[in-house]
Design a protein around this motif. Structure first.
Motif: not given
Length: 160
Positions: A131-147
């Motif tokens: 969980r602590e590392e999920v947002l470190d991965y490169p992703m689209d900003r919409a996907m990041r917002r959902r997570i």
């Protein structure tokens, strides 16, 4: 690397005009160790939650379970709702056919029920991520917002 076949535009005046609206689903699958299932998309090389379009003749839950299995090799059981994302300023262009899709994604939660992380034609890599590392991965900003909404622990679903 080949050019992306999917391009996401966010509040961009140069975005193509939307020509479709397709209900889709994404799934936050979290295992008992608190790790979240992510895949690396083949169409834009970003990391994402499993998901895709809801086909005619299937329910939202059936689509979520099917897409998760197809893209990741993981069987899952749906457990809840993160939110509904329908921002008309988010346009997804599929360069292979010219479809310019307005965002319409329902994000559900799930727990794994079997299977092994396995790549597919839509995913070049699949893995469980802390969980602590999920947002470190490169992703689209919409996907990041959902997570981010999922990780916030909100008790009410996000509605847009």
């Amino acid at each position: 690397m080949p050019p992306p076949r999917r391009i996401d535009y966010h509040d961009d005046p140069n975005a193509p005009r939307a020509n479709s609206l397709v209900p889709s689903v994404n799934v936050v699958v979290e295992n008992d160790d608190g790790r979240i299932l992510l895949l690396r998309r083949t169409d834009n090389d970003n990391w994402a939650l499993p998901g895709g379009a809801i086909d005619l003749g299937e329910s939202l839950v059936q689509a979520a379970v099917r897409e998760t299995k197809e893209e990741t090799g993981i069987d899952c059981e749906i457990t809840g709702l993160v939110g509904i994302y329908t921002d008309p300023r988010h346009i997804i262009l599929y360069t292979s056919n010219g479809e310019a899709r307005q965002e319409f994604s329902i994000v559900l939660t799930a727990r794994p029920r079997g299977g092994q992380p396995t790549s597919s034609p839509e995913s070049r890599d699949v893995r469980w991520v802390d969980r602590e590392e999920v947002l470190d991965y490169p992703m689209d900003r919409a996907m990041r917002r959902r997570i981010e909404h999922y990780l916030s622990g909100a008790t009410e679903p996000y509605l847009e």
